[in-house]
Scaffold this active site. Structure first.
Site, short mmCIF file in Angstrom:
data_model
loop_
_atom_site.label_atom_id
_atom_site.label_comp_id
_atom_site.label_asym_id
_atom_site.label_seq_id
_atom_site.Cartn_x
_atom_site.Cartn_y
_atom_site.Cartn_z
N LYS A 171 2.80 9.66 8.31
CA LYS A 171 2.07 9.21 9.49
C LYS A 171 2.56 9.83 10.80
CE LYS A 171 -0.80 5.72 7.78
NZ LYS A 171 -0.54 4.91 6.60
N ASP A 175 9.13 2.35 1.58
CA ASP A 175 8.00 3.11 2.08
C ASP A 175 7.90 2.82 3.58
OD1 ASP A 175 5.56 4.05 2.93
OD2 ASP A 175 4.45 3.36 1.17
N PHE A 225 0.84 -1.20 0.00
CA PHE A 225 0.00 0.00 0.00
C PHE A 225 0.87 1.24 0.00
CE2 PHE A 225 -2.40 3.49 1.85
CZ PHE A 225 -3.55 3.44 1.07
#
Ligand SMILES: *Cc1c(COP(=O)(O)O)cnc(C)c1O
Length: 399
Positions: free
Chosen positions: A249, A220, A135
């Protein structure tokens, strides 16, 4: 009294499947809804609230910066962006940082950086290899990199140049590599895909293949970074160092931010005019980032996450031993998932919520736990008691 949920359904796009509670305030691992009900928050804003809710150092940094200088644009220098970039460089493999505003934007910037490098040094190579169930975000660039077919299909045609190979399959990466391949893009642990661990040696094998073939390795670490997996960045665990890393995040303790980190040899290919964003490196966000990172480093929160993880994993494994519906406990640090033999995670999430615990149904048959790195032993014990109770309730009602 205002029916907030009805008003949401009237005024907002209905693109999220929200839990039916309206949250109003938080403190540490706990939060409260508008009816005053208390929850233990083991979702943590999707791995964002690394210091928990309303941490005093983040609240103070944001309040002070807001009262001083919120926004300037990238036409000017400000101190917080330089301080945060210095902290990130001094504590990672990277030489340089570019700030963005979210994870997807960080991935888009990483894609552009890799393509720019390919244009300058590799005959215009632009193809990227990423993984199925990986993702990377919802913008058109990051979506093209994302491995989940049902996220991509409604928005085709995709940005060209992306190939998705099975996770943990080095031979598939080798087979997909062509002279036109510029980069391999991976999460060191797949997060949204269900907390899927890399097989032993997989990341090192990918690194070796990329190095041997002049292909960039992009990690990532939007979910795995910021201390969550027991190191500041997950790449440190196995010592497999990427060329480019995306962060977001938890970077600024809950304030929106993203970043791309890279070595000088790669970063130098982005020149003035190549990339930019109005809000990027915004003083408010980067001041929150400085406060968050200083707290993480000064208090060795990665080590604390590791210790908390040992307690949490031990408790979850005891569920695995005692409960027939539980068949796996996976993850690292405070990025964990409990897997079930059946598709009961939505029911478990609801039952846990009704009992005062927030967890995330990352897969139909798995719930994900991402508490703050500051979670206490007592909170872990209470969360596990509630989770056990919730699974029992679901198992009982399912007959
Ligand atoms: C959340 C996430 C993203 C996307 O970040 P946004 O801020 O939601 O755009 C990308 N990659 C990974 C690994 C993520 O966990």
């Amino acid at each position: 009294m205002t029916d907030w949920i009805a008003e949401d359904k009237k005024y907002l796009f209905q693109n999220y499947g929200r839990q039916p509670i309206v949250l109003e305030k938080g403190e540490g691992t706990r939060c409260w809804d508008i009816e005053g009900r208390e929850y233990l928050d083991f979702v943590g804003g999707l791995a964002v609230n690394v210091l928990g809710h309303a941490h005093p150092v983040v609240a103070k940094a944001v309040a002070e910066q807001a009262a001083t200088l919120i926004h300037t644009s990238n036409l000017y220098y400000t101190k917080p962006m330089i301080e945060l970039a210095k902290i990130l460089v001094e504590n990672s493999f990277a030489d340089r940082v570019i700030f963005l505003n979210s994870g997807a934007e960080a991935i888009d910037a990483a894609i552009k950086l890799a393509r720019r490098w390919g244009k300058d040094t590799k005959n215009g190579a632009f193809e990227m290899i990423s993984t199925q169930d990986g993702f990377h975000g919802r913008t058109m660039g990051s979506l093209a990199a994302t491995g989940t077919v049902r996220y991509r299909e409604p928005f085709e045609p995709m940005v060209p140049g992306f190939t998705h190979v099975p996770w943990n399959d080095i031979e598939a990466i080798k087979a997909a590599t062509t002279p036109n391949t510029v980069a391999v893009l991976l999460e060191p642990i797949q997060g949204e895909g269900g907390v899927n661990m890399p097989a032993p040696g997989y990341l090192q094998n990918v690194r070796d293949w990329c190095t041997a073939n002049n292909v960039l390795l992009i990690f990532d670490e939007i979910q795995t970074g910021n201390g969550r997996t027991g190191k500041l960045f997950a790449y440190e665990t196995e010592g497999v160092v990427p060329d480019i890393m995306a962060l977001a995040k938890g970077m600024a303790g809950g304030v929106p931010i993203g970043a791309v980190l890279a070595t000088e040899a790669i970063a130098s290919h982005l020149v003035p005019g190549d990339h930019g964003t109005t809000f990027g490196a915004n003083p408010l966000a980067t001041a929150a980032g400085v406060a968050t990172y200083r707290y993480i480093l000064d208090n060795d929160l990665p080590a604390r996450a590791e210790r908390a993880s040992e307690r949490l994993v031990a408790r979850l494994r005891s569920l695995e031993d005692r409960m027939p519906d539980v068949n796996t406990v996976r993850g690292r640090g405070l990025l964990l998932a409990v897997g079930f033999t059946r598709d009961i995670s939505a029911d478990v999430v609801a039952a846990a919520r009704e009992r005062g615990l927030l967890v995330n149904n990352v897969r139909p048959n798995a719930v994900r736990l991402m508490p703050p790195l500051t979670v206490t032993d007592d909170e872990i014990d209470r969360a596990c008691d509630i989770l056990e109770d919730a699974i029992n309730a679901v198992a009982g009602s399912a007959g």
